[in-house]
Design a protein around this motif. Structure first.
Motif, PDB file in Angstrom:
ATOM      1  N   THR A   1       7.777  12.517  14.643  1.00 13.24           N
ATOM      2  CA  THR A   1       7.673  11.944  13.301  1.00 13.24           C
ATOM      3  C   THR A   1       6.284  11.371  13.070  1.00 13.24           C
ATOM      4  OG1 THR A   1      10.042  11.432  13.333  1.00 13.24           O
ATOM      5  CG2 THR A   1       8.693  10.294  11.688  1.00 13.24           C
TER       6      THR A   1
ATOM      7  N   GLN B   1       3.836  12.237  10.063  1.00 11.20           N
ATOM      8  CA  GLN B   1       3.304  11.195   9.192  1.00 11.20           C
ATOM      9  C   GLN B   1       1.785  11.281   9.099  1.00 11.20           C
ATOM     10  OE1 GLN B   1       4.911   7.671  11.039  1.00 11.20           O
ATOM     11  NE2 GLN B   1       6.829   7.755   9.876  1.00 11.20           N
TER      12      GLN B   1
ATOM     13  N   GLY C   1      13.289  12.061   4.820  1.00 13.74           N
ATOM     14  CA  GLY C   1      13.195  11.869   6.258  1.00 13.74           C
ATOM     15  C   GLY C   1      14.120  12.817   6.991  1.00 13.74           C
TER      16      GLY C   1
ATOM     17  N   ILE D   1      12.763   8.538  10.196  1.00  9.76           N
ATOM     18  CA  ILE D   1      13.477   9.203  11.282  1.00  9.76           C
ATOM     19  C   ILE D   1      14.671   8.347  11.681  1.00  9.76           C
ATOM     20  CG2 ILE D   1      11.975   8.167  13.046  1.00  9.76           C
ATOM     21  CD1 ILE D   1      13.689  11.647  13.164  1.00  9.76           C
TER      22      ILE D   1
END
Length: 444
Positions: free
Chosen positions: A257, A261, A212, A272
């Motif tokens: 994010t 994804q 991440g 995140i």
């Protein structure tokens, strides 16, 4: 009570201390007595995040805290010193016959120690810190100018991170003017789109891949270029601008994010991590704001980590527990940032709904070469594991540090050894692959 605190007509009704008017008169009288031969020092003491106590526990609890702090300050002073209340969460101290600034520094350190001890209120323990500004007299000094200069130094201490003291000098005044300019520019930066989110990868130390990112704020100032957060976050916190700025960072980070994804599916979603400031944590609407941002951006709630420093949590631990539980109930995760640098109580720590401790980079820096830093980093990782929490190391810069962390069983790490923070555009649509191309940081 000494003569320095004898009954005067101008008193603060809550603490019984002299008020600002009386205090300025006393400073003027002290300067007249010294006639330029003996220096005096004025200290302005501002409690950090006092508004959070008032908002969370009510004004009666806030008044009780102020009364306790006033008594502790009296204990810390010499009989010849004068303590007064400036108003709100601020106090004033007059030190007569000061040989040099070192005595004022020693007194400020003693005051810091007295204030940092926990205060027991009806609703539980409260922890506070103080920012202190110091001004000493010189030729032509006046009482109003000394108070003003000490106040300027106090705000400089707050801007530089709080829980510290600063001595006024010419650079302090220049800094105050610069802060005014920066504050005005901060108010316009959001509207003009001058802020940017940079992303630093978080590495899974067991499998070696990117799991991440942490979102980090940068300011693309039109004249100064890229401004690091250390130069403006303190001012944003003080002015309250950190609340809308922080909400913008969270929304931008979650939106980006979510894109990553979607692009990487069906791979496990990238996480995140976003920092929450003390002012944000004190906002009653925070849980609703986070829920809205997660919903609107489409990010997986389970991939969102909110980071709060342990000092922020301990300002009002009871209220923090309630807020964090509400956040965790939405499916997001909580981590304690900069762990080991604050004064958290273990009894509260085990009650907090946190799932990770981030070992501060000051301890990571000395891993393997400084016995004290190594012991502290070891203790932080061991404590995390003992509490069933994940350990994340910050500021990893060398292979030797990485090897030590793996030996300790630390699960995750971030730092320049892996990658510097980058804007999303540099990382592309598939950041794990991009980083793997740069430095072999792709998933194994």
């Amino acid at each position: 009570m000494t003569d320095a605190h004898a009954t005067r007509p101008s008193r603060d009704p809550l603490t019984g201390l002299p008020d600002r008017v009386d205090f300025v008169d006393r400073v003027g009288a002290s300067l007249d007595r010294g006639a330029g031969e003996k220096r005096v020092a004025v200290l302005v003491i501002g409690l950090d995040h006092f508004k959070m106590v008032n908002d969370a526990l009510g004004h009666e609890a806030g008044d009780g805290l102020l009364e306790t702090i006033a008594q502790r300050l009296l204990w810390a002073l010499r009989p010849s010193d004068t303590l007064a209340r400036l108003g709100g969460d601020e106090f004033l101290v007059l030190c007569e016959e000061v040989g040099d600034a070192d005595h004022a520094h020693e007194l400020a350190a003693e005051i810091t120690d007295q204030i940092s001890r926990p205060v027991m209120l009806e609703d539980g323990e409260v922890f506070v810190t103080a920012s202190i500004g110091i001004a000493t007299s010189g030729p032509g000094a006046t009482a109003p100018a000394l108070v003003r200069d000490a106040d300027t130094a106090m705000w400089r201490a707050k801007d530089r991170g709080r829980a510290r003291f600063e001595l006024f000098d010419g650079r302090t005044r220049e800094g105050a003017v610069d802060d005014l300019r920066t504050g005005s520019a901060l108010r316009r930066a959001l509207e003009r789109g001058e802020f940017a989110v940079y992303f630093q990868p978080v590495i899974d130390l067991e499998r070696g891949g990117v799991t991440g990112f942490e979102a980090l704020l940068r300011w693309r100032h039109p004249e100064r270029g890229l401004v690091a957060p250390g130069e403006f976050i303190g001012l944003a916190e003080t002015t309250g601008l950190i609340v809308p700025i922080g909400a913008w960072v969270l929304e931008e980070a979650c939106r980006q994010t979510a894109r990553w994804q979607e692009e990487a599916a069906p791979a496990p979603p990238l996480t995140i991590s976003v920092n929450l400031s003390p002012r944000q944590l004190a906002e009653p609407t925070l849980p609703d704001d986070v829920a809205r941002i997660v919903r609107d951006t489409g990010v997986h709630p389970d991939s969102v980590w909110l980071e709060i420093t342990e000092n922020t949590l301990m300002v009002d631990a009871e209220s923090a527990i309630g807020v964090l539980q509400a956040l965790q109930g939405q499916g997001v995760h909580i981590a304690i940032d900069d762990f080991g640098t604050g004064y958290s109580s273990l009894s509260y720590l085990k009650r907090l709904p946190v799932e990770a401790l981030k070992v501060d980079q000051t301890f990571v820096d000395g891993l393997g070469r400084d016995a004290e830093d190594t012991a502290l980093a070891t203790a932080c990782v061991s404590l995390a594991h003992a509490l069933g929490l994940t350990a994340i190391a910050e500021g990893v810069e060398s292979p030797a540090q990485l090897a030590e962390l793996r030996t300790l069983g630390c699960e995750f790490a971030q730092g320049f050894l892996f990658a510097e923070p980058h804007p999303a555009i540099d990382l592309g649509e598939r950041p794990v692959e991009t980083l793997g191309t740069w430095a072999g940081l792709g998933a194994d």
